[in-house]
Design a protein around this motif. Sequence first.
Motif, mmCIF file in Angstrom:
data_model
loop_
_atom_site.group_PDB
_atom_site.id
_atom_site.type_symbol
_atom_site.label_atom_id
_atom_site.label_comp_id
_atom_site.label_asym_id
_atom_site.label_seq_id
_atom_site.Cartn_x
_atom_site.Cartn_y
_atom_site.Cartn_z
ATOM 1 N N LEU A 223 0.784 -1.306 -0.026
ATOM 2 C CA LEU A 223 -0.124 0.018 0.128
ATOM 3 C C LEU A 223 0.894 1.303 -0.032
ATOM 4 O O LEU A 223 0.404 2.467 -0.277
ATOM 5 C CB LEU A 223 -0.881 0.044 1.144
ATOM 6 C CG LEU A 223 -2.244 0.978 1.162
ATOM 7 C CD1 LEU A 223 -2.802 1.094 -0.092
ATOM 8 C CD2 LEU A 223 -2.971 0.697 2.545
ATOM 9 N N GLN A 224 2.052 1.119 0.104
ATOM 10 C CA GLN A 224 3.016 2.138 -0.030
ATOM 11 C C GLN A 224 3.854 2.259 -1.380
ATOM 12 O O GLN A 224 4.024 3.321 -1.878
ATOM 13 C CB GLN A 224 4.123 2.271 1.311
ATOM 14 C CG GLN A 224 3.502 2.384 2.477
ATOM 15 C CD GLN A 224 3.324 4.134 2.920
ATOM 16 O OE1 GLN A 224 3.276 4.837 1.670
ATOM 17 N NE2 GLN A 224 2.642 4.449 4.162
ATOM 18 N N PRO B 103 1.310 2.694 -4.865
ATOM 19 C CA PRO B 103 0.614 3.734 -5.409
ATOM 20 C C PRO B 103 1.703 4.649 -6.078
ATOM 21 O O PRO B 103 1.459 5.865 -6.531
ATOM 22 C CB PRO B 103 0.017 4.307 -4.421
ATOM 23 C CG PRO B 103 -0.108 3.144 -3.040
ATOM 24 C CD PRO B 103 1.226 2.266 -3.463
ATOM 25 N N PRO C 55 -4.619 12.698 -1.889
ATOM 26 C CA PRO C 55 -5.290 11.415 -2.111
ATOM 27 C C PRO C 55 -5.954 11.743 -3.680
ATOM 28 O O PRO C 55 -6.809 10.828 -4.025
ATOM 29 C CB PRO C 55 -6.104 10.988 -1.091
ATOM 30 C CG PRO C 55 -6.351 12.520 -0.327
ATOM 31 C CD PRO C 55 -5.123 13.261 -0.598
ATOM 32 N N SER D 294 -2.028 7.964 -1.539
ATOM 33 C CA SER D 294 -2.706 6.853 -1.033
ATOM 34 C C SER D 294 -3.775 7.472 -0.030
ATOM 35 O O SER D 294 -4.968 7.158 0.052
ATOM 36 C CB SER D 294 -2.141 5.777 -0.465
ATOM 37 O OG SER D 294 -2.844 4.847 0.225
ATOM 38 N N HIS D 295 -3.466 8.170 0.821
ATOM 39 C CA HIS D 295 -3.878 9.144 1.786
ATOM 40 C C HIS D 295 -2.989 9.985 2.597
ATOM 41 O O HIS D 295 -1.861 10.002 2.414
ATOM 42 C CB HIS D 295 -4.995 8.289 2.634
ATOM 43 C CG HIS D 295 -4.066 7.745 3.805
ATOM 44 N ND1 HIS D 295 -4.594 7.457 5.036
ATOM 45 C CD2 HIS D 295 -2.640 7.445 4.118
ATOM 46 C CE1 HIS D 295 -3.851 7.015 5.968
ATOM 47 N NE2 HIS D 295 -2.617 6.863 4.935
ATOM 48 N N ASP E 129 0.389 9.596 4.267
ATOM 49 C CA ASP E 129 1.457 8.883 3.307
ATOM 50 C C ASP E 129 1.946 9.806 2.396
ATOM 51 O O ASP E 129 1.568 10.040 1.248
ATOM 52 C CB ASP E 129 0.765 7.660 2.616
ATOM 53 C CG ASP E 129 0.290 6.596 3.402
ATOM 54 O OD1 ASP E 129 0.744 6.741 4.586
ATOM 55 O OD2 ASP E 129 -0.533 5.595 3.028
ATOM 56 N N GLY F 139 -4.597 4.984 -5.813
ATOM 57 C CA GLY F 139 -3.855 5.021 -4.506
ATOM 58 C C GLY F 139 -4.369 3.889 -3.481
ATOM 59 O O GLY F 139 -3.613 3.638 -2.628
ATOM 60 N N THR F 140 -5.552 3.908 -3.560
ATOM 61 C CA THR F 140 -6.151 2.880 -2.495
ATOM 62 C C THR F 140 -6.889 1.607 -3.209
ATOM 63 O O THR F 140 -6.386 0.587 -3.270
ATOM 64 C CB THR F 140 -6.926 3.468 -1.469
ATOM 65 O OG1 THR F 140 -6.292 4.427 -0.787
ATOM 66 C CG2 THR F 140 -7.517 2.400 -0.596
ATOM 67 N N ILE G 124 -4.660 0.014 -5.917
ATOM 68 C CA ILE G 124 -3.755 -0.945 -5.370
ATOM 69 C C ILE G 124 -4.490 -2.467 -4.662
ATOM 70 O O ILE G 124 -3.910 -3.365 -4.838
ATOM 71 C CB ILE G 124 -3.093 -0.387 -4.435
ATOM 72 C CG1 ILE G 124 -2.277 0.851 -5.001
ATOM 73 C CG2 ILE G 124 -1.859 -1.058 -3.883
ATOM 74 C CD1 ILE G 124 -1.516 0.587 -6.167
#
Length: 595
Positions: free
Chosen positions: A70-71, A74, A104, A109-110, A113, A303-304, A307
């Motif tokens: 998740l890092q 994205p 985001p 991702s948010h 991050d 980004g979320t 992924i």
Amino acid sequence: MTNTNTDVIKADPITVQVILGALENVAIEMGHKLARMSYSSIIRESEDFGCALVDINGQQLCESSHSTPLQSGPIPGYVKGIREIMEERGDTFFPGDIIMHNSPYHGASHGPDVGFCVPVFHEDSLIGFSVTTAHHLDIGASTPGSCGIVDAVDAYAEGLQFKAIKVYEKGVKNKYIWDMLRDNIRAADMVVGDMEAQIAAAKIGSNRYVEIVEKYGLETIQAATDELMRYSETMMRNAIKQLPDGEYVAEGYLDGYLDSDDSTHKDIKIVVTVKVQDSDITVDLTGSSPQIPDKPINMPLIGTVDIAIYLTLRSILLDSTEYGNFPQNSGLVRPISIISPEGAICNPIFPAPTIARFCSGNIIADTLMKALGQVVPHQISAGVGNLQVVAFSGKKGNDYWVYMDIMEGSYGGRSGKDGMDTVDTLYANTRNNPIEDIESHYPLRVNRYELRDNEAAAGKWRGGIGSIREISFLSDASVSVEGDGHKFKPWGFDGGNEGSVGSLTIRDGKNKEGHKLPSKLPNRPTKTGDSLQLVGPCGGGYGNPLERDPEQVLSDVLDGYINKEKAFDDYGVIITDLNMVDHVKTNNQRVLMAK
């Protein structure tokens, strides 16, 4: 002598593999050094960061192998968003630039991050980007801690927004931006220190990339990476071709805000339709619930959501036990299309808040896996127990301390294997934080950290179990929680039983029984001596429980996964007072239960 004949290099597998190894080593070095240089436990211990190189066309060339998907996943979206914003502004890249980005709605991702992007130049030409991302423990939101912010009314309430901001321009540090960061972030020394570690790691990546280019030549690198992209794409397309054409639908649900009086805030539906046609696959999220304008569990599509989908398809269709290691690059996602209407919870419209999208995204992956179970039943797991992210914070003198704990979940059983216990699931893949590290850095005490008893979901392959963690506050502080899986049980598959939900309880000196809380807890003050108990969900069972080996059932009883009563009720296994299986009575009981 460097060979610049692209056609020849494409046909040279040795050169391709040497360059692949060189690129992968760059990402690994970036990751190791970022972890070693960081101040916070979320990066240093949990490895909630990403490192990657991206080429001039926005394609990811490699990623750090020990960071969270998740890092790292994205990062091409970060670069795409940065380039779009800079183009709108009429800005451009120069040697010595370092760009900070966390929007985001532009690939990140948010908000917590934060990415740092170093444009890579060779002989005065831009050839790519070296990027690091990492989760930061405070980003200047309305309450402390960057996770557990579950009541933000819009994107502006979630903290500082960085949209392609040059923190260094042509090698010169923008002092005023760094002053602004320190003035608006709690625990500024730790957070800014982590940011500086990201920059250092991104510079390492840039320098190493240039060294590779100087050694082999840019055209050789481009030819080799094109070949690696085609190889990864071909692997994915071949895996998709093995699936029968058609459409496969599944539904899943988020808790949402279980204590809300607004019905649109809870029982949030996720619909996944998988469409397979030859070597292409489309994941359509049409039918999912609309966005929630004033609650931050909406999920950015880029980004979320993407992924969660990419990782799930890659993990299931290209299982590493069968395929081994293969290039992790943008070629893997070329056969995949994603559809989600604007304004849905899976594709919100700015300024809908998104900071608490972590557990929500896991439901996307879990529901996609459920849909794929219709075509690759032996490659999926049953329903997954979701995670709980806890933000602890307080003040020591005039300074804030902030700590984030990722309370692990569990996997469901899968064909031939029991579910994994107490692990971060699906696209998270972070590590748990050692108790010694928690207690030596923060005014917290971990009273309990243990596996749940008698809760493993029955199946030919049992579901994984969650953990119990109880933490006491040694000084006045505050806590907030982003979780899910307190209402909807993880699904069982092919006759397996459903898993168990999680829970959250807070206790103070006056209430020994404690007060049950929903899965999402806005920032709540606590007093010295208060304690918080978190119970992680248990994954679903896979397959008919009556087909489980009785000796395995006995082993589960001896290990505390289930008790003798559940062994009888769920499996038909009769265990004697001497802790042995009575096989004759067990066979007779199973015949009766099967009727």
